[in-house]
Design an enzyme around this catalytic site. Structure first.
Site, PDB file in Angstrom:
ATOM      1  N   ASN A 123      -9.629  -0.094  -1.266  1.00 39.20           N
ATOM      2  CA  ASN A 123      -8.183  -0.024  -1.109  1.00 39.20           C
ATOM      3  C   ASN A 123      -7.564  -0.657  -2.348  1.00 39.20           C
ATOM      4  OD1 ASN A 123      -5.482  -0.427  -0.501  1.00 39.20           O
ATOM      5  ND2 ASN A 123      -5.841  -1.023   1.619  1.00 39.20           N
ATOM      6  N   PHE A 139     -10.581  -4.554  -0.826  1.00 37.12           N
ATOM      7  CA  PHE A 139      -9.617  -4.260  -1.884  1.00 37.12           C
ATOM      8  C   PHE A 139     -10.279  -4.155  -3.255  1.00 37.12           C
ATOM      9  CE2 PHE A 139      -6.951  -5.901   1.482  1.00 37.12           C
ATOM     10  CZ  PHE A 139      -5.878  -5.024   1.448  1.00 37.12           C
ATOM     11  N   HIS A 151      -3.351   7.546   2.407  1.00 38.73           N
ATOM     12  CA  HIS A 151      -3.795   6.279   1.821  1.00 38.73           C
ATOM     13  C   HIS A 151      -4.818   5.633   2.753  1.00 38.73           C
ATOM     14  CE1 HIS A 151      -3.787   2.305   0.016  1.00 38.73           C
ATOM     15  NE2 HIS A 151      -3.647   1.824   1.237  1.00 38.73           N
ATOM     16  N   CYS A 200       0.790  -1.231   0.000  1.00 39.74           N
ATOM     17  CA  CYS A 200       0.000   0.000   0.000  1.00 39.74           C
ATOM     18  C   CYS A 200       0.825   1.286   0.000  1.00 39.74           C
ATOM     19  CB  CYS A 200      -0.949  -0.003   1.200  1.00 39.74           C
ATOM     20  SG  CYS A 200      -2.248  -1.255   1.085  1.00 39.74           S
TER      21      CYS A 200
END
Length: 279
Positions: A232, A108, A199, A57
């Site tokens: 994500n 995700f 993030h 990430c």
């Protein structure tokens, strides 16, 4: 293609790209995605290429740091930073033995992103830059290398996040942010005087960071919107956040924040941060 769109917005021909930084945690192949991308875009054959694989990430912010260093040390260069992630490769069918897999499937997503980075912008010869990459820091937390882990198995790519990840970030984030803010040279600036491009690893991480730093309710709005819209998407996500942040700063115009922080977290546990200056 995200890279083609970035070059088109930049406003110069693809042949003027001097370097490529390619980021992905979704592939292992020879030749790498950097070469495939350069060929498909029609970049010149002597373009300098760097691959950053399996950073997870924080890879997008690492890419910004590496591209920044290349641009600053190669006058006149223009660096295409491209990220691509296919996190569906980590999908596992539901199993009572692995309930955690459902979290990954829900959290995700897949996607790609690209930006063009350079030093010494040419007025009238290319699009006006919207963000200065002022200072960059990477730091790992000793003794936490098992909190985020993954690898290649017979089932494909496998990732696992420890339950204590949000707590580890909460315990260490303030000192890390202050290290970046120290380069501004204005001790009167507080956390709420900055804009934030974080993030969004998950809702718990954003909530912990917001609470620890005492951020006002809308400071992480761009991060929450990116998480809601795309999930994500590993290294890509920071660029979706930055795009939303660019729109927010344009709306504020003269009343917007001048300085901001870009943050991402990943295996290590690794903190990656950029001090931004809005242009």
């Amino acid at each position: 293609m995200g890279s083609a769109a970035a070059i088109a917005e930049w406003g110069r021909p693809a042949s003027d790209i001097t370097h490529v930084v390619y980021v992905s945690s979704s592939e292992i192949r020879l030749p790498g995605g950097d070469l495939h991308l350069a060929a498909r875009l029609g970049l010149r054959s002597d373009v300098g290429r760097v691959m950053l694989y399996f950073l997870g990430c924080y890879g997008g912010v690492t890419g910004l740091r590496v591209a920044k260093d290349i641009a600053e040390n190669n006058p006149g260069s223009r660096v295409l930073l491209a990220t691509t992630e296919t996190t569906i490769l980590g999908f596992r069918p539901p199993s009572p033995a692995r309930p955690y897999d459902l979290v990954g499937a829900a959290l995700f997503g897949d996607g790609a992103a690209a930006v063009v980075i350079g030093a010494g912008p040419i007025a009238g010869g290319e699009s006006k830059p919207f963000m200065e990459l002022n200072y960059a820091v990477q730091e790992f937390l000793p003794g936490t290398h098992g909190v985020i882990n993954g690898g290649l198995t017979e089932e494909g790519i496998n990732f696992k996040l420890g339950r204590d990840l949000p707590l580890k970030i909460e315990e260490n984030i303030e000192a890390f942010c202050r290290k970046l803010m120290g380069k501004i040279g204005n001790e009167e600036l507080g956390f709420n005087d900055l804009f934030w491009a974080v993030h969004p690893g998950g809702p718990a991480i954003l909530n912990k960071l917001e609470s620890k730093l005492g951020l006002e309710g809308d400071k992480l709005e761009s991060s929450r919107k990116a998480l809601m819209d795309f999930g994500n998407v590993s290294s890509n996500t920071i660029f979706y956040v930055m795009d939303y942040m660019r729109n927010e700063l344009e709306k504020k115009k003269e009343g917007g924040e001048e300085w901001g922080l870009g943050l991402a977290f990943g295996p290590g546990i690794t903190f990656e941060g950029i001090l931004f200056r809005s242009l």
